[in-house]
Design a protein around this motif. Structure first.
Motif, PDB file in Angstrom:
ATOM      1  N   GLY A  71      -8.197   1.139  -4.574  1.00 32.25           N
ATOM      2  CA  GLY A  71      -8.153   1.104  -6.012  1.00 32.25           C
ATOM      3  C   GLY A  71      -6.737   1.502  -7.349  1.00 32.25           C
ATOM      4  O   GLY A  71      -6.864   1.793  -8.092  1.00 32.25           O
ATOM      5  N   ILE A  72      -5.769   1.811  -6.611  1.00 31.14           N
ATOM      6  CA  ILE A  72      -4.299   2.700  -7.054  1.00 31.14           C
ATOM      7  C   ILE A  72      -3.220   0.761  -6.669  1.00 31.14           C
ATOM      8  O   ILE A  72      -2.790   1.483  -5.091  1.00 31.14           O
ATOM      9  CB  ILE A  72      -3.868   4.173  -6.264  1.00 31.14           C
ATOM     10  N   VAL A 106       9.214   3.055  -9.174  1.00 28.38           N
ATOM     11  CA  VAL A 106       7.639   3.269  -8.491  1.00 28.38           C
ATOM     12  C   VAL A 106       6.918   3.088 -10.042  1.00 28.38           C
ATOM     13  O   VAL A 106       7.179   4.134 -10.652  1.00 28.38           O
ATOM     14  CB  VAL A 106       7.362   4.647  -7.451  1.00 28.38           C
ATOM     15  N   GLN A 107       5.840   2.495  -9.188  1.00 29.74           N
ATOM     16  CA  GLN A 107       4.483   2.832 -10.793  1.00 29.74           C
ATOM     17  C   GLN A 107       3.421   2.263  -9.853  1.00 29.74           C
ATOM     18  O   GLN A 107       3.345   1.563  -8.979  1.00 29.74           O
ATOM     19  CB  GLN A 107       4.593   1.571 -12.000  1.00 29.74           C
ATOM     20  N   LEU A 108       2.986   3.716 -10.593  1.00 27.79           N
ATOM     21  CA  LEU A 108       1.221   3.548  -9.655  1.00 27.79           C
ATOM     22  C   LEU A 108       0.237   3.243 -11.382  1.00 27.79           C
ATOM     23  O   LEU A 108       0.343   3.906 -11.833  1.00 27.79           O
ATOM     24  CB  LEU A 108       0.729   4.677  -9.604  1.00 27.79           C
ATOM     25  N   ASP A 109      -0.228   2.298 -10.412  1.00 27.63           N
ATOM     26  CA  ASP A 109      -1.584   1.782 -11.898  1.00 27.63           C
ATOM     27  C   ASP A 109      -2.894   2.943 -11.139  1.00 27.63           C
ATOM     28  O   ASP A 109      -3.708   1.550 -10.161  1.00 27.63           O
ATOM     29  CB  ASP A 109      -1.439   1.058 -11.808  1.00 27.63           C
ATOM     30  N   TYR A 110      -3.681   3.090 -11.503  1.00 23.66           N
ATOM     31  CA  TYR A 110      -5.146   2.891 -11.128  1.00 23.66           C
ATOM     32  C   TYR A 110      -6.207   2.596 -12.558  1.00 23.66           C
ATOM     33  O   TYR A 110      -6.445   3.419 -13.673  1.00 23.66           O
ATOM     34  CB  TYR A 110      -5.909   4.573 -10.547  1.00 23.66           C
ATOM     35  N   ASP A 111      -7.084   2.118 -11.930  1.00 21.90           N
ATOM     36  CA  ASP A 111      -8.685   1.522 -13.464  1.00 21.90           C
ATOM     37  C   ASP A 111      -9.385   2.072 -12.548  1.00 21.90           C
ATOM     38  O   ASP A 111     -10.113   1.533 -11.246  1.00 21.90           O
ATOM     39  CB  ASP A 111      -8.375   0.467 -13.236  1.00 21.90           C
ATOM     40  N   SER A 119      -8.736   4.623 -16.838  1.00 23.32           N
ATOM     41  CA  SER A 119      -7.375   4.778 -16.278  1.00 23.32           C
ATOM     42  C   SER A 119      -6.533   5.265 -16.193  1.00 23.32           C
ATOM     43  O   SER A 119      -6.087   6.176 -16.907  1.00 23.32           O
ATOM     44  CB  SER A 119      -6.983   2.966 -16.908  1.00 23.32           C
ATOM     45  N   MET A 120      -5.624   5.003 -15.525  1.00 21.70           N
ATOM     46  CA  MET A 120      -3.786   5.841 -15.413  1.00 21.70           C
ATOM     47  C   MET A 120      -2.998   4.970 -15.092  1.00 21.70           C
ATOM     48  O   MET A 120      -3.094   4.330 -14.379  1.00 21.70           O
ATOM     49  CB  MET A 120      -4.290   7.116 -14.666  1.00 21.70           C
TER      50      MET A 120
END
Length: 169
Positions: A71-72, A106-111, A119-120
């Protein structure tokens, strides 16, 4: 988006400057790369602008394919500015050492909404140093296959193995 526009403008500006002085030896290329820290395949572009005998400036960009882990979403790209020093040159094979600067983003997206959370999005960029070697393979045309290996000295470090083709302009 703004960063990409600045990078593209800078590469085109440098291409114009060096193209005027060494047009017959300037090369533009495309490559596939693998990064050991991200553990993923990337696609990239690079160029070579000769500045002296046996020395060229080689800017490049690698975009690693997005990754989804639990999920990341992970997005990673890097910009490189290297100097290539050619130390072995025969008819079919040319070896060079490379050293230069690296900027990795680097980019991390978490829903987490699907799990009842929020979300983050987190991103970070770091500067590092490149050290490595490469080889150009002469096949008697305007296309030059090449292979490179470099180590990016940065937090965690990353070994990048790449191969592709350069087109003589």
């Amino acid at each position: 988006m703004r960063t990409r526009l600045l990078v593209t403008s800078a590469v085109l500006f440098l291409a114009g400057i060096f193209n005027a002085s060494a047009q017959d030896e300037t090369r533009l290329g495309a490559m596939l790369a693998y990064g050991t820290e991200i553990e993923n395949l990337g696609i990239g572009v690079n160029a070579e602008f000769p500045i002296m005998e046996n020395l060229s400036i080689s800017p490049g960009f690698i975009y690693y394919l997005p990754k989804d882990q639990s999920g990341i979403d992970l997005n990673w790209w890097e910009i490189n500015g290297n100097a290539n020093y050619y130390f072995i040159d025969n008819e079919r094979l040319v070896f060079y050492g490379l050293g230069g600067l690296n900027y990795s983003h680097v980019q991390l997206d978490y829903d987490g909404s699907q799990f009842g959370g929020g979300s983050m999005e987190v991103s970070d960029g770091r500067f590092g140093l490149n050290l490595g070697a490469g080889a150009n393979f002469s096949i008697g045309s305007n296309i030059t296959p090449f292979a490179e290996i470099k180590y990016v000295i940065i937090d965690g470090g990353q070994l990048v193995i790449g191969a592709g083709v350069k087109f003589n302009l």
